[in-house]
Design an enzyme around this catalytic site. Structure first.
Site, short mmCIF file in Angstrom:
data_model
loop_
_atom_site.label_atom_id
_atom_site.label_comp_id
_atom_site.label_asym_id
_atom_site.label_seq_id
_atom_site.Cartn_x
_atom_site.Cartn_y
_atom_site.Cartn_z
N HIS A 86 66.58 14.26 42.16
CA HIS A 86 65.94 15.48 41.68
C HIS A 86 65.21 15.17 40.37
O HIS A 86 65.55 14.23 39.65
CB HIS A 86 66.97 16.58 41.46
CG HIS A 86 67.49 17.15 42.74
ND1 HIS A 86 68.32 18.24 42.78
CD2 HIS A 86 67.27 16.81 44.04
CE1 HIS A 86 68.61 18.53 44.03
NE2 HIS A 86 67.98 17.67 44.82
N GLU A 88 65.31 16.73 37.60
CA GLU A 88 66.21 16.84 36.45
C GLU A 88 67.06 15.58 36.29
O GLU A 88 67.33 15.14 35.17
CB GLU A 88 67.14 18.06 36.62
CG GLU A 88 66.41 19.36 36.80
CD GLU A 88 66.15 19.72 38.26
OE1 GLU A 88 66.14 20.93 38.56
OE2 GLU A 88 65.95 18.82 39.11
N CYS A 114 69.69 22.81 40.60
CA CYS A 114 70.80 22.99 41.54
C CYS A 114 72.12 22.76 40.78
O CYS A 114 72.12 22.36 39.62
CB CYS A 114 70.68 21.99 42.69
SG CYS A 114 71.05 20.28 42.23
N CYS A 117 72.58 19.09 39.41
CA CYS A 117 71.77 18.86 38.20
C CYS A 117 72.27 19.68 37.03
O CYS A 117 72.27 19.22 35.89
CB CYS A 117 70.30 19.15 38.49
SG CYS A 117 69.56 17.97 39.63
#
Length: 159
Positions: A86, A88, A114, A117
């Protein structure tokens, strides 16, 4: 000749400036489902950027397809079935790779993180999150609230 007031009215706010950069970063994404960009900022300085995609040197989903699409995995579920990191995660990794502390920084991200993260961002010491779109993960919101991390849905009129 522009007056000081004219110049002020044409300049984006700092938040708008950083969100526009996060949106630009998202264009590097190699994800077939969702393009996400993230930047970490401290004292109005960009510390690192990240976008979602496969680890460096590995084939991207653009090249080999998306396993999650093939298996019809809903958004927000079964993250382990994805080749990509991801945005992040990548922004934290980039900062670590280059020896940059992210403690007390602000995340600007095109999407609300999410839960995976979110846990990483909490432990990295992120103090606030500006995000563009929501994400189907109510546990993330609950954990951010519990951790005392401010998360703000960015709108163009945010200051």
């Amino acid at each position: 000749m522009e007056t000081e007031k004219d110049i002020t009215n044409t300049r984006p706010s700092w938040d708008a400036y950083f969100m526009s950069i996060a949106r630009l970063v998202s264009q590097r994404s190699t994800c077939l489902r969702r393009k996400v960009g993230a930047i970490l900022v401290k004292n109005r300085r960009i510390l690192a950027t990240g976008y979602n995609g496969a680890p460096s040197g590995l084939r991207h989903c653009l090249e080999i397809g998306c396993l999650r699409e093939k298996l019809e995995v809903p958004s927000g579920e079964r993250h382990e079935l994805c080749r990509g990191l991801h945005a992040e995660q990548n922004v934290i990794i980039q900062a670590a790779y280059h020896g940059v502390s992210v403690a007390n920084s602000i995340l600007y991200c095109t999407n609300l993180p999410c839960i995976i993260c979110t846990k990483m961002l909490i432990n990295a010491g992120i103090r606030a999150i500006y995000y563009g779109e929501g994400y189907a993960d109510p546990m993330s919101r609950d954990m951010l609230k519990e951790a005392g991390i401010e998360f703000i849905k960015f709108r163009e009129n945010n200051t």
